[in-house]
Scaffold this active site. Structure first.
Site, PDB file in Angstrom:
ATOM      1  N   ARG A  64       0.901  -1.228  -0.118  1.00 54.12           N
ATOM      2  CA  ARG A  64      -0.074  -0.107  -0.055  1.00 54.12           C
ATOM      3  C   ARG A  64       0.823   1.394  -0.061  1.00 54.12           C
ATOM      4  NH1 ARG A  64      -4.490  -1.876   4.513  1.00 54.12           N
ATOM      5  NH2 ARG A  64      -2.321  -2.744   5.658  1.00 54.12           N
ATOM      6  N   LYS A 171       1.464 -20.088   6.144  1.00 54.51           N
ATOM      7  CA  LYS A 171       0.662 -20.554   7.254  1.00 54.51           C
ATOM      8  C   LYS A 171      -0.048 -19.329   7.848  1.00 54.51           C
ATOM      9  CE  LYS A 171       3.470 -20.416  11.115  1.00 54.51           C
ATOM     10  NZ  LYS A 171       4.085 -21.032  12.520  1.00 54.51           N
ATOM     11  N   HIS A 201       7.749 -24.100   6.365  1.00 55.85           N
ATOM     12  CA  HIS A 201       9.023 -23.926   6.343  1.00 55.85           C
ATOM     13  C   HIS A 201       9.953 -24.874   6.897  1.00 55.85           C
ATOM     14  CE1 HIS A 201       9.086 -21.541   9.925  1.00 55.85           C
ATOM     15  NE2 HIS A 201       9.980 -21.922  10.255  1.00 55.85           N
ATOM     16  N   LYS A 205      13.905 -27.163   5.785  1.00 54.55           N
ATOM     17  CA  LYS A 205      15.233 -27.240   6.728  1.00 54.55           C
ATOM     18  C   LYS A 205      15.977 -28.673   6.233  1.00 54.55           C
ATOM     19  CE  LYS A 205      13.297 -24.628  10.708  1.00 54.55           C
ATOM     20  NZ  LYS A 205      14.349 -23.628  10.761  1.00 54.55           N
ATOM     21  N   GLU A 239      10.533 -22.629  22.321  1.00 50.10           N
ATOM     22  CA  GLU A 239      11.256 -21.454  22.193  1.00 50.10           C
ATOM     23  C   GLU A 239      11.177 -20.656  23.550  1.00 50.10           C
ATOM     24  OE1 GLU A 239       9.729 -19.445  18.192  1.00 50.10           O
ATOM     25  OE2 GLU A 239       7.995 -20.151  19.049  1.00 50.10           O
ATOM     26  N   ASP A 258      -0.742 -22.874  15.652  1.00 50.94           N
ATOM     27  CA  ASP A 258       0.370 -22.189  15.341  1.00 50.94           C
ATOM     28  C   ASP A 258       1.498 -23.047  14.670  1.00 50.94           C
ATOM     29  OD1 ASP A 258       1.817 -20.172  14.399  1.00 50.94           O
ATOM     30  OD2 ASP A 258       3.029 -20.164  16.376  1.00 50.94           O
ATOM     31  N   HIS A 263       3.900 -27.763  11.560  1.00 45.58           N
ATOM     32  CA  HIS A 263       5.389 -28.171  11.531  1.00 45.58           C
ATOM     33  C   HIS A 263       5.360 -29.513  12.288  1.00 45.58           C
ATOM     34  CE1 HIS A 263       6.269 -24.285  10.441  1.00 45.58           C
ATOM     35  NE2 HIS A 263       6.008 -23.747  11.270  1.00 45.58           N
ATOM     36  N   LYS A 361       6.028 -21.354  24.277  1.00 44.52           N
ATOM     37  CA  LYS A 361       7.345 -19.970  24.294  1.00 44.52           C
ATOM     38  C   LYS A 361       7.364 -19.949  25.733  1.00 44.52           C
ATOM     39  CE  LYS A 361       5.456 -18.729  20.329  1.00 44.52           C
ATOM     40  NZ  LYS A 361       6.009 -18.572  18.921  1.00 44.52           N
TER      41      LYS A 361
HETATM   42  N1  LIG Z   1       6.653 -13.338  10.644  1.00 41.73           N
HETATM   43  C1  LIG Z   1       6.983 -14.515  10.472  1.00 41.73           C
HETATM   44  O1  LIG Z   1       7.721 -15.182  10.836  1.00 41.73           O
HETATM   45  C2  LIG Z   1       5.989 -15.385   9.836  1.00 41.73           C
HETATM   46  C3  LIG Z   1       6.300 -17.154   9.863  1.00 41.73           C
HETATM   47  C4  LIG Z   1       5.458 -17.867   9.274  1.00 41.73           C
HETATM   48  C5  LIG Z   1       4.229 -17.369   8.701  1.00 41.73           C
HETATM   49  N2  LIG Z   1       4.100 -16.201   8.551  1.00 41.73           N
HETATM   50  C6  LIG Z   1       2.923 -15.849   7.927  1.00 41.73           C
HETATM   51  O2  LIG Z   1       3.329 -15.045   6.675  1.00 41.73           O
HETATM   52  C7  LIG Z   1       2.260 -14.043   6.473  1.00 41.73           C
HETATM   53  C8  LIG Z   1       2.888 -12.530   6.755  1.00 41.73           C
HETATM   54  O3  LIG Z   1       3.447 -12.466   8.065  1.00 41.73           O
HETATM   55  P1  LIG Z   1       4.067 -11.011   8.572  1.00 41.73           P
HETATM   56  O4  LIG Z   1       4.630 -11.326   9.791  1.00 41.73           O
HETATM   57  O5  LIG Z   1       5.216 -10.624   7.417  1.00 41.73           O
HETATM   58  O6  LIG Z   1       3.000 -10.227   8.530  1.00 41.73           O
HETATM   59  P2  LIG Z   1       2.820  -8.631   8.725  1.00 41.73           P
HETATM   60  O7  LIG Z   1       4.346  -8.071   9.141  1.00 41.73           O
HETATM   61  O8  LIG Z   1       1.743  -8.145   9.390  1.00 41.73           O
HETATM   62  O9  LIG Z   1       2.693  -8.198   7.140  1.00 41.73           O
HETATM   63  C9  LIG Z   1       1.388  -8.103   6.548  1.00 41.73           C
HETATM   64  C10 LIG Z   1       1.670  -7.337   5.266  1.00 41.73           C
HETATM   65  O10 LIG Z   1       0.379  -7.525   4.602  1.00 41.73           O
HETATM   66  C11 LIG Z   1       0.105  -6.290   3.954  1.00 41.73           C
HETATM   67  N3  LIG Z   1      -1.222  -6.028   3.954  1.00 41.73           N
HETATM   68  C12 LIG Z   1      -2.064  -5.978   4.880  1.00 41.73           C
HETATM   69  N4  LIG Z   1      -3.355  -5.735   4.581  1.00 41.73           N
HETATM   70  C13 LIG Z   1      -3.095  -5.239   3.168  1.00 41.73           C
HETATM   71  C14 LIG Z   1      -3.901  -4.777   2.053  1.00 41.73           C
HETATM   72  N5  LIG Z   1      -5.500  -4.440   2.532  1.00 41.73           N
HETATM   73  N6  LIG Z   1      -3.590  -4.351   1.076  1.00 41.73           N
HETATM   74  C15 LIG Z   1      -2.467  -4.578   0.763  1.00 41.73           C
HETATM   75  N7  LIG Z   1      -1.356  -4.949   1.746  1.00 41.73           N
HETATM   76  C16 LIG Z   1      -1.824  -5.203   2.693  1.00 41.73           C
HETATM   77  C17 LIG Z   1       0.980  -5.359   4.732  1.00 41.73           C
HETATM   78  O11 LIG Z   1       1.340  -4.076   4.210  1.00 41.73           O
HETATM   79  P3  LIG Z   1       1.055  -2.632   4.747  1.00 41.73           P
HETATM   80  O12 LIG Z   1       2.660  -2.162   5.223  1.00 41.73           O
HETATM   81  O13 LIG Z   1       0.547  -1.918   3.586  1.00 41.73           O
HETATM   82  O14 LIG Z   1       0.185  -2.808   6.258  1.00 41.73           O
HETATM   83  C18 LIG Z   1       2.172  -6.012   5.071  1.00 41.73           C
HETATM   84  O15 LIG Z   1       3.121  -5.938   3.970  1.00 41.73           O
HETATM   85  C19 LIG Z   1       1.374 -14.269   7.458  1.00 41.73           C
HETATM   86  O16 LIG Z   1       0.367 -14.995   6.697  1.00 41.73           O
HETATM   87  C20 LIG Z   1       1.763 -15.015   8.616  1.00 41.73           C
HETATM   88  O17 LIG Z   1       0.867 -15.887   9.234  1.00 41.73           O
HETATM   89  C21 LIG Z   1       4.802 -15.116   9.163  1.00 41.73           C
END
Ligand SMILES: NC(=O)c1ccc[n+]([C@@H]2O[C@H](COP(=O)([O-])OP(=O)(O)OC[C@H]3O[C@@H](n4cnc5c(N)ncnc54)[C@H](OP(=O)(O)O)[C@@H]3O)[C@@H](O)[C@H]2O)c1
Length: 510
Positions: A64, A171, A201, A205, A239, A258, A263, A361
């Site tokens: 965005r 996920k 993921h 590994k 963790e 989660d 996993h 955790k």
């Molecule tokens: N973080 C991890 O380590 C991890 C591990 C495993 C799985 N995941 C999964 O990976 C996915 C992403 O995780 P994350 O931690 O990176 O999430 P996050 O930090 O909350 O990021 C979400 C992303 O989605 C975008 N977004 C949300 N609503 C939007 C909309 N209406 N239009 C356009 N863009 C939008 C946000 O952009 P804006 O900047 O514009 O808000 C941001 O780039 C999720 O499904 C999560 O469950 C994450």
């Protein structure tokens, strides 16, 4: 005389050769998110650094923010400089950055998706991507359906004989069986199953893939890998950190959804499955589907499961808040930060062998491992005092950190008496191999570009995993009780210990 192997692209011994992706581009939705910054963009650079991306590879970010291509390029640069595994090299970066583009918009913005379609087309003309495109949905789960529908609407989802289109989904894949089925139906309505790459993921590994090597490339483990010799299996993902800053994702989800649903059940599948007829994707997945289909939760759940929530207190010399004091969690949150379940694989190989899965955790240490604990020797020809410190043989696969395998067995203590005590024999990846393991995301992103689906769970596996877990989740929801509090830095709630002591067993303290 020209030696053919002077040219690395022609060297038959060059193991990269069949693994270099063909012409393609990757679109990341959610590029401003945590996952993209810490894992995806660095992994793409690492692949480029290792020469595994095609010459015209292009990376398109969708978000965005009011960014230009250049702003996005700077974000990728910073993420790479901070988190990449391989050293930063200007030449690699310059080549990669030529193919970086940004499309600004939100998920409900039709124009933005039309611009995305045009960008994909332009990149093919400019850089020869062939139009082959993978769409990585690194976005909140509520947005999976809307983005897949947008991709269909603007003609980006359709593969042809010459052009492939794939979708990569993070996920959590649903929050129970019904929602997973619904999501599978929505995704499969747009992308055929062979174009859907669901990320777990853990499967990227090295140590997880090594479970298969350990079992099926050796002769000495498989004969004892069954109920005749195995007493039980413990699969742990612990963790030591809390959930500060992650309430938005974690509240209402909890440890079982989660990580156990994905996993840990995948680790169980690798540990318990039969030998596949080959390592062809379908053969491997067929065995995983079979073993997950045979896996059931053991009842009664009050005795065979446990859940807890970390309390505030001291950990590693620091005062830490409990879950209920973490920002964003309601003061009466019943979300579990620790979950343990007992499962049984109901087939000839494993009948009667409990598989204990736990995750939490703020536990004593960060560790993920699979421990196969063997039965005691049927007879010990020593007097009982000689063996009182002898435990059970165990084979422990350490998934992270200190990746490796440890074998525990009894050995004579030096001295004039026959005293037998446990010792360990250790294989560590860091000692045995000079090359460091690629990050899981490196392997998985490359597999997506190559169209190699072995390490991605199919819809059936996801649904079977929810089928295993749903009865436990329903039981916990119905019980109305709050999860038991446990001190930070401990190994979880007392009820988890009782769960095992009932059968005379105990959890490992890794
Ligand atoms: N973080 C991890 O380590 C991890 C591990 C495993 C799985 N995941 C999964 O990976 C996915 C992403 O995780 P994350 O931690 O990176 O999430 P996050 O930090 O909350 O990021 C979400 C992303 O989605 C975008 N977004 C949300 N609503 C939007 C909309 N209406 N239009 C356009 N863009 C939008 C946000 O952009 P804006 O900047 O514009 O808000 C941001 O780039 C999720 O499904 C999560 O469950 C994450």
């Amino acid at each position: 005389m020209t030696r053919r192997w002077n040219n690395p692209l022609r060297d038959p011994r060059d193991k990269r050769l069949p693994r270099i992706a063909g012409p393609s581009s990757l679109v990341i939705f959610g590029v401003t998110g945590d996952l993209s910054r810490k894992k995806l963009m660095p992994a793409i650079y690492d692949l480029a650094h290792r020469g595994l991306l095609p010459a015209g590879f292009s990376l398109i970010g969708f978000a965005r923010r009011e960014w230009e291509h250049q702003d996005f390029g700077e974000q990728v640069h910073d993420a790479v400089a901070e988190h990449a595994r391989t050293p930063f090299r200007e030449a690699v970066w310059n080549r990669l950055s030529e193919g970086i583009r940004f499309v600004q918009g939100s998920f409900d913005d039709d124009d933005a998706f039309d611009r995305l379609a045009q960008t994909v087309k332009d990149l093919d003309a400019e850089r020869g991507t062939g139009g082959n495109t993978a769409f990585y949905l690194s976005i909140p789960p509520w947005a999976f359906p809307v983005v897949t529908k947008q991709l269909a609407r603007c003609g980006l989802a359709e593969s042809t004989d010459d052009v492939w289109r794939r979708v990569v989904i993070e996920k959590p894949f649903g929050h129970d069986l019904a929602s997973a089925k619904e999501l599978n139906a929505i995704v499969n309505d747009v992308f055929p199953e062979e174009s859907v790459f669901r990320i777990d993921h853990y499967l990227g590994k090295e140590t997880v893939q090594n479970i298969l090597a350990l079992r099926f490339a050796n002769q000495m483990f498989e004969p004892i890998w069954n109920a005749n010799y195995v007493d039980h299996v413990q699969i742990t993902m612990a963790e030591d950190i809390g959930l500060g800053g992650r309430a938005g994702y974690y509240e209402g989800i909890g440890a079982a959804r989660d990580v156990i649903q994905n996993h840990l059940l995948q680790l169980l599948a690798f540990t318990a499955m039969e030998e596949p007829v080959s390592f062809e994707p379908n053969a491997l997945r067929a065995e995983k589907v079979k073993v997950l289909g045979a896996t059931k939760p053991v009842r009664p759940f009050d005795e065979t499961t446990a859940r807890g929530q970390y309390a505030g207190g001291w950990q590693g010399g620091k005062k830490v808040p409990g879950l209920l004091q973490e920002a964003g969690f309601p003061k009466d949150s019943t979300t579990e930060t620790y979950a343990a379940v007992t499962l049984e694989v109901q087939n000839r190989r494993w009948a009667g062998v409990p598989f204990y899965l736990r995750s939490g955790k703020r536990l004593g240490r960060r560790v993920t491992e699979v421990a196969v604990v063997f039965k005691r020797a049927p007879h010990l020809p020593f007097d009982s005092t000689s063996t009182e410190e002898l435990g059970q043989n165990a084979l422990v696969i350490r998934v992270q950190p200190d990746e490796g395998v440890t074998m525990r067995f009894g050995s004579k203590v030096p001295g004039t008496t026959m005293e037998v005590r446990d010792v360990t024999m250790d294989f560590g990846y860091g000692h045995a191999f000079t090359e460091s393991s690629p990050e899981a995301y490196e392997r998985l992103i490359l597999d997506v570009l190559l169209g190699e689906p072995s390490l991605f769970p199919v819809n059936e596996e996801v649904e079977l995993s929810w089928r295993i877990l749903d009865p436990v989740l329903e039981h916990w929801a119905k019980s109305g009780s709050a999860p038991e509090q446990y001190p930070p830095g401990s190994w979880g709630p007392g009820s988890a210990d009782e769960m095992l002591t009932r059968s005379g067993r105990h959890w490992r303290r890794p």
